[in-house]
Design a protein around this motif. Structure first.
Motif, PDB file in Angstrom:
ATOM      1  N   ASN A  83       0.830  -1.207   0.000  1.00  0.00           N
ATOM      2  CA  ASN A  83       0.000   0.000   0.000  1.00  0.00           C
ATOM      3  C   ASN A  83       0.864   1.258   0.000  1.00  0.00           C
ATOM      4  N   MET A  86       2.230   1.657  -3.496  1.00  0.00           N
ATOM      5  CA  MET A  86       1.158   2.107  -4.395  1.00  0.00           C
ATOM      6  C   MET A  86       0.878   3.589  -4.208  1.00  0.00           C
ATOM      7  N   ASP A  87       0.847   4.025  -2.959  1.00  0.00           N
ATOM      8  CA  ASP A  87       0.531   5.412  -2.671  1.00  0.00           C
ATOM      9  C   ASP A  87       1.676   6.345  -3.049  1.00  0.00           C
ATOM     10  N   LEU A 149       3.872   1.003 -10.623  1.00  0.00           N
ATOM     11  CA  LEU A 149       2.899  -0.085 -10.708  1.00  0.00           C
ATOM     12  C   LEU A 149       2.790  -0.572 -12.137  1.00  0.00           C
ATOM     13  N   HIS A 152      -1.877   1.329 -13.037  1.00  0.00           N
ATOM     14  CA  HIS A 152      -2.314   2.264 -11.999  1.00  0.00           C
ATOM     15  C   HIS A 152      -3.693   1.938 -11.442  1.00  0.00           C
ATOM     16  N   LYS A 155      -3.890   0.649  -7.812  1.00  0.00           N
ATOM     17  CA  LYS A 155      -3.920   1.651  -6.747  1.00  0.00           C
ATOM     18  C   LYS A 155      -5.357   2.079  -6.474  1.00  0.00           C
ATOM     19  N   TYR A 156      -6.118   2.331  -7.520  1.00  0.00           N
ATOM     20  CA  TYR A 156      -7.505   2.763  -7.348  1.00  0.00           C
ATOM     21  C   TYR A 156      -8.342   1.670  -6.691  1.00  0.00           C
TER      22      TYR A 156
END
Length: 175
Positions: A83, A86-87, A149, A152, A155-156
């Motif tokens: 996480n 990803m952020d 990533l 993307h 991530k969402y």
């Protein structure tokens, strides 16, 4: 028997255009930024259904496959690390700083384990590590890399779509 490995990647923007045959390239790009390139998600109509599918792909890829292959003892640390990456796509990342932050959050982990976990995520084709091209000498030895990533939309699906940093998303798409 004999095997042959075929790597399958999410759609690039060019492939996305070919699949949907858009007339307006700006509309196509705006939709690509929101939907990503995970081809299986295109079967679903709503954005929530698409993100649910992508989340299932993530759970299969990370939680099940990496956990089974590498026998991860603390899957929560792997998820927190994932996480975080990803952020922070397209940001310079220091493995030692991540390990220190996790240790401050009462997770017992060292930089070697963090490095191993990141390598597992990269080996699973979830992230790509990019080195700066303008460094030389001792600076090359520091672990200031960027991670991108594979798509993307992960991530969402995992972190939501609030506060989208379009600069980072665009850099991730280009990478």
């Amino acid at each position: 028997g004999r095997t042959f490995c075929i790597d399958v990647y999410p759609f690039s923007f060019k492939e996305y255009l070919e699949y949907y045959q858009y007339n307006d390239i700006q509309e196509a790009f705006d939709n690509y930024v929101k939907e990503g390139g995970m081809s299986g998600s295109y079967l679903y109509k709503t954005q929530k259904e698409k993100y649910d599918y992508i989340s299932d792909v993530y759970n299969t890829l990370v939680v099940r496959d990496i956990n089974q292959k590498y026998k991860i003892r603390n899957i929560d640390v792997l998820n927190n690390l994932n996480n975080y990456l990803m952020d922070n796509i397209s940001n310079l990342t220091s493995i030692r700083n991540i390990a220190d932050s996790l240790t401050n959050n009462k997770d017992k982990i060292n930089h070697k384990t963090v490095s191993s976990y990141i390598n597992y995520l990269c080996n699973a084709f979830l992230f790509y590590k990019m080195r700066r091209y303008d460094i030389q000498g001792k600076k090359y030895l520091s672990s200031q890399d960027k991670y991108y990533l594979v798509d993307h939309s992960f991530k969402y699906a995992k972190l939501g779509t609030k506060n989208i940093n379009y600069g980072r998303v665009y850099e991730n798409i280009v990478a």
